[in-house]
Structure formats: C-alpha cells, structure tokens
Design a protein around this motif. Structure first.
Motif, short mmCIF file in Angstrom:
data_model
loop_
_atom_site.label_atom_id
_atom_site.label_comp_id
_atom_site.label_asym_id
_atom_site.label_seq_id
_atom_site.Cartn_x
_atom_site.Cartn_y
_atom_site.Cartn_z
N TYR A 148 0.70 -1.16 0.06
CA TYR A 148 -0.38 0.03 0.10
C TYR A 148 0.81 1.21 -0.24
O TYR A 148 1.94 1.38 0.75
CB TYR A 148 -0.89 -0.03 1.24
CG TYR A 148 -1.89 1.06 1.32
CD1 TYR A 148 -2.99 1.27 0.29
CD2 TYR A 148 -1.62 2.18 2.13
CE1 TYR A 148 -3.66 2.42 0.31
CE2 TYR A 148 -2.40 3.15 2.20
CZ TYR A 148 -3.44 3.36 1.38
OH TYR A 148 -4.71 4.51 1.32
N VAL A 149 0.59 2.06 -1.00
CA VAL A 149 1.08 3.53 -0.91
C VAL A 149 0.14 4.55 -1.38
O VAL A 149 -0.72 4.10 -1.96
CB VAL A 149 2.47 3.43 -1.82
CG1 VAL A 149 2.00 3.19 -3.33
CG2 VAL A 149 3.27 4.77 -1.80
N LYS A 150 0.29 5.86 -0.96
CA LYS A 150 -0.67 6.77 -1.23
C LYS A 150 -0.19 8.10 -1.86
O LYS A 150 0.79 8.57 -1.16
CB LYS A 150 -1.52 6.94 -0.02
CG LYS A 150 -2.61 8.32 -0.41
CD LYS A 150 -3.83 8.27 0.84
CE LYS A 150 -3.11 8.78 2.08
NZ LYS A 150 -4.25 8.74 3.11
N TRP A 151 -0.54 8.45 -2.97
CA TRP A 151 -0.37 9.60 -3.70
C TRP A 151 -1.52 10.54 -3.49
O TRP A 151 -2.62 10.16 -3.78
CB TRP A 151 0.24 9.54 -5.14
CG TRP A 151 1.31 8.61 -5.31
CD1 TRP A 151 1.52 7.49 -5.22
CD2 TRP A 151 2.70 9.21 -5.53
NE1 TRP A 151 2.79 6.96 -5.41
CE2 TRP A 151 3.45 8.21 -5.72
CE3 TRP A 151 3.26 10.44 -5.46
CZ2 TRP A 151 4.91 8.33 -5.77
CZ3 TRP A 151 4.72 10.72 -5.76
CH2 TRP A 151 5.42 9.55 -5.96
N ILE A 152 -1.38 11.76 -3.11
CA ILE A 152 -2.42 12.78 -3.18
C ILE A 152 -2.25 13.43 -4.54
O ILE A 152 -1.26 13.95 -4.94
CB ILE A 152 -2.22 13.65 -2.04
CG1 ILE A 152 -2.27 13.34 -0.66
CG2 ILE A 152 -3.16 14.91 -2.15
CD1 ILE A 152 -1.95 14.19 0.39
N GLY A 153 -3.47 13.59 -5.05
CA GLY A 153 -3.60 14.20 -6.49
C GLY A 153 -3.99 15.47 -6.35
O GLY A 153 -3.99 16.19 -5.18
N GLY A 154 -3.71 16.08 -7.65
CA GLY A 154 -4.03 17.75 -7.83
C GLY A 154 -2.77 18.54 -7.74
O GLY A 154 -2.89 19.81 -7.86
N PRO A 160 5.51 10.12 -2.27
CA PRO A 160 4.17 9.50 -1.66
C PRO A 160 4.13 10.12 -0.26
O PRO A 160 4.96 10.42 0.25
CB PRO A 160 4.13 8.16 -1.88
CG PRO A 160 5.44 7.71 -1.96
CD PRO A 160 6.29 8.93 -2.35
N THR A 161 2.69 9.78 0.23
CA THR A 161 2.67 10.24 1.53
C THR A 161 3.26 9.40 2.67
O THR A 161 3.58 7.99 2.21
CB THR A 161 1.01 9.98 1.81
OG1 THR A 161 0.21 10.85 1.07
CG2 THR A 161 0.66 10.23 3.48
#
Length: 219
Positions: A148-154, A160-161
């Motif tokens: 699991y990995v999370k990128w914040i869009g926009g 990543p986070t």
C-alpha cells in the motif's frame, strides 16, 4: 539484503548481504541490476517459492501466517498496475518461483526492455512486467496493491504520503486491496487508526504547483 551503505548495516544482518552489490541511482537501470542480483541469490534456495521486494521503509500489515495463507491462495505473481498501456507497475511486487526462473533465464532480453523505456522514466516500474510479457506473450498475473502506498492528487509530488498511523480511508483501501505491506513509513509507525484531531491544511505555492488547489483541499 542489498544495502546502499553496507558500512552502516547492523552486524546482525550483515550475513544476509548478497555477494554482488551494485551502486544504484534513483530511477536508473542500476536498480534493476541490483534487484536481479537479489533474485539470483534468493533463487538458489529451493525452498523459496515467493519473492517479495521490500525497502527499508516498508512495514508488514499482516503476520506471517496470514501472509502465507494469502500467497498460498494465489496461483499467479502479484503486480500493482499503474499504467496498463505501458506495463507500468509498482516495483514492490510478489513473484512466484516460476516467474523468477523465467526472469533469470534470458539476460539477453534485458537490453530489449531497457531500450523500450522512455527517457526520464523509472526503469524499476517498467522493467519486470514488460520482460515477463516479452518472454511469455500470454503472461497472466494478479493485479493488486500488494504494497500500500498513497499519492495525493491535484499537484505534483516527488514522493508519496509518509505514514505514522492510518486514516480510516487507508484502512478501507488496505482491506479492499489485500495489501500485505505499507510503504513510506516513519520508524515510529504503528498499524493503528489515527485518533481524530482538528485539521489544519497548509498549502505551499511554488514552482511545482499546478492548477488550482480546490480538489487537493477537498481530498
């Protein structure tokens, strides 16, 4: 283990260092060569049936029994697809032994894959699935976010986070994706849901900011 700085490695782990070390650079093909050396060494142990690439900031989300049970239920290697049109995946996969054998079987095929990688692209995200499909045209795999990995869009972000605990949306995503590891954690990370606190959002405008920030703030 393929340590970037062998001299900094705790003596407890030095016996696991592989015999051939590669000087690596970010997004460079040297990362592929280092990974291949890890696979070569691990493959020599015939007991090894699964091969999981990990980095130092990864944390296990399940215990060994649950990890083994999940892997035993899979008949195919596990990749997380980022762009199917380019065979782009997360480099943190879980490979079955038969696929590692295939990867190591024909080093002549490596250059063909390297030549297909666009300039300024991350080799480690474009190499392994492309190679397997080249060697086995009808190649099949399980598409799941194993790590699991999370990128914040926009907006544009180089990293990543970084996690120290989990939000409810992270817990939900981890469960739905059958994620067994989480990437980009602080050394003090705990696999628990963060307690709710008043929220402050600091938006920094700089040379890399793009568009407006409304969607980012909503996220």
């Amino acid at each position: 283990i393929h340590p970037k700085y062998p001299e900094k490695l705790d003596s407890t782990y030095s016996k696991f260092v592989i015999p051939t070390l590669i000087q690596t650079k970010w997004a460079d093909k040297s990362i592929i060569y280092a990974t291949l050396e890890l696979l070569k060494t691990a493959y020599k142990n015939t007991d090894n049936q699964w091969f999981i690439l990990c980095s130092e900031d990864m944390y296990p989300l399940v215990d060994y029994t649950n990890l083994k049970s999940y892997l035993d239920s899979n008949t195919l290697s596990i990749f997380h697809t980022l762009d199917a049109t380019k065979n782009k995946t997360s480099q943190f996969w879980a490979l079955k032994r038969e696929d590692v054998k295939l990867i190591l079987s024909d080093p002549r095929a490596y250059d063909t894959v390297f030549r297909s990688v666009p300039k300024k692209a991350a080799y480690d995200e474009l190499f392994f699935l492309s190679l397997l499909k080249q060697l086995k045209p009808n190649y099949r795999f399980t598409d799941s976010k194993f790590c699991y990995v999370k990128w914040i869009g926009g907006f544009i972000s180089r990293h990543p986070t970084v996690f120290n605990c989990l939000l409810q949306q992270d817990v939900n995503a981890i469960t739905s994706n059958h994620s067994c590891f989480i990437r980009k954690t602080y050394p003090t990370f705990k696999n628990v849901e963060c307690s709710k606190k008043p929220l402050t959002i600091l938006v920094v405008f700089g040379s890399e900011s793009t568009g407006n920030c409304e969607q980012f703030i909503m996220d």
